[in-house]
Design an enzyme around this catalytic site. Structure first.
Site, PDB file in Angstrom:
ATOM      1  N   SER A  38       0.901  -1.401  -0.015  1.00  0.00           N
ATOM      2  CA  SER A  38      -0.051  -0.014  -0.017  1.00  0.00           C
ATOM      3  C   SER A  38       0.615   1.366  -0.076  1.00  0.00           C
ATOM      4  O   SER A  38       1.520   1.306  -0.742  1.00  0.00           O
ATOM      5  CB  SER A  38      -1.049  -0.219   1.314  1.00  0.00           C
ATOM      6  OG  SER A  38      -2.132   0.778   0.826  1.00  0.00           O
ATOM      7  N   ASP A 182      -6.118  -3.183  -2.444  1.00  0.00           N
ATOM      8  CA  ASP A 182      -4.966  -2.975  -1.602  1.00  0.00           C
ATOM      9  C   ASP A 182      -4.399  -4.127  -1.245  1.00  0.00           C
ATOM     10  O   ASP A 182      -4.880  -5.235  -0.681  1.00  0.00           O
ATOM     11  CB  ASP A 182      -5.545  -2.246  -0.545  1.00  0.00           C
ATOM     12  CG  ASP A 182      -4.553  -1.391   0.344  1.00  0.00           C
ATOM     13  OD1 ASP A 182      -3.641  -2.173   0.695  1.00  0.00           O
ATOM     14  OD2 ASP A 182      -4.462  -0.349   0.339  1.00  0.00           O
TER      15      ASP A 182
END
Length: 299
Positions: A38, A182
């Site tokens: 991320s 993500d």
């Protein structure tokens, strides 16, 4: 073989930038492997290139508009206290368009390419250092790790973007016949992957406190409550990743150096506040410096 691992954490990546700056510039650390999830995936290409000043500028000047083309949040202030609420217009617009997420982050995709040039990518790809991006293949329910050595420029930038897409608030991306989101949903702190790739010493930046310091106050509307529950789930996943990573490190005789945030930085890491992020970067630098001095005294 030394590795740097940076967890997910949204805007808290500014703290990780400060820690990494101290390790690279002041401690003179060199790494054979960089792995990020991320916000960590946004940091590691520039860290591997040694572009600390550029990275500092990016992380202390980024705005919500540079990330969201459809922003699901509105920041309001009441009695001097800022809080987040839903942007009903944008969410309804997404629903009417048949979208499955509350917001879209195509601007982040453009921002990544604007700040990582083709020449920088090619130079980084030519180095012996490997740079690994963590993404979640939602269709297959598993983590995937994308090496710069096996990507084109466009693919690499896309994987960085995908790794940072915190759905359902950001874009859900279809690529290679699968849907991705993500990297934090499957591997928030990818210590075990670094060990699997041969690391014998790992600096791990974890964008959460080591222990819970404050009581969580849940949101007062369904939207903010959902954000809080998502953050709770990710926090639990992060603790699980660290626990598994520690066990793997013991079994493989790997040295782990863990850098947690000393305090809780924010209740919503999807809000990018320039002023706060500048403070967090400095906090990260000073924290790493203090920890290094303490460890030196112990030795």
């Amino acid at each position: 073989m030394r590795a740097l691992v940076i967890s997910g954490g949204g805007s808290k990546g500014a703290f990780a930038g400060g820690v990494a700056q101290y390790l690279l510039q002041n401690k003179g650390r060199t790494y054979d492997l960089f792995i990020g999830t991320s916000t960590g995936s946004l940091l590691i290409p520039h860290l591997a290139l040694g572009n600390i000043d550029k990275l500092h500028s990016i992380y202390t000047n980024v705005s919500m508009a540079q990330i969201f083309d459809i922003n699901p949040f509105i920041i309001k202030s009441k009695k001097g206290i800022k809080f987040v609420t839903i942007n009903h217009f944008n969410v309804i617009r997404q629903y009417l368009r048949g979208k499955r997420t509350f917001g879209e982050s195509r601007n982040l995709q453009k921002f990544i390419k604007n700040n990582l040039s083709v020449s920088e990518f090619e130079y980084l790809q030519s180095l012996p250092t490997d740079v690994i991006i963590t993404v979640t293949n939602i269709s297959k329910n598993e983590a995937e790790y994308k090496s710069i050595k096996q990507c084109t420029y466009d693919e690499f930038c896309d994987w960085i973007w995908i790794s940072s897409n915190y759905i359902p608030f950001m874009s859900l991306v279809r690529k290679n016949g699968c849907e991705y989101g993500d990297g934090g949903f499957s591997s928030l702190v990818p210590i075990r992957e670094a060990i699997h790739r041969g690391a014998t010493e790992i600096d791990v930046i974890i964008l959460e406190t080591e222990i819970t310091l404050t009581k969580t106050i849940l949101g007062k509307n369904p939207f903010s409550l959902m954000i809080d529950l998502f953050l709770f789930s990710l926090d639990q996943l992060g603790k699980h990743d660290v626990s598994i990573g520690k066990l793997s490190a013991i079994n493989h005789n790997v040295k782990l150096n863990l850098y947690y945030t000393p305090t809780k930085l924010t209740n919503n890491a999807l809000i990018f506040n320039r002023k706060k992020m500048k403070k967090w970067w400095l906090l990260g630098f000073k924290y790493a410096q203090n920890k290094s001095e303490i460890m030196s005294e112990i030795r």
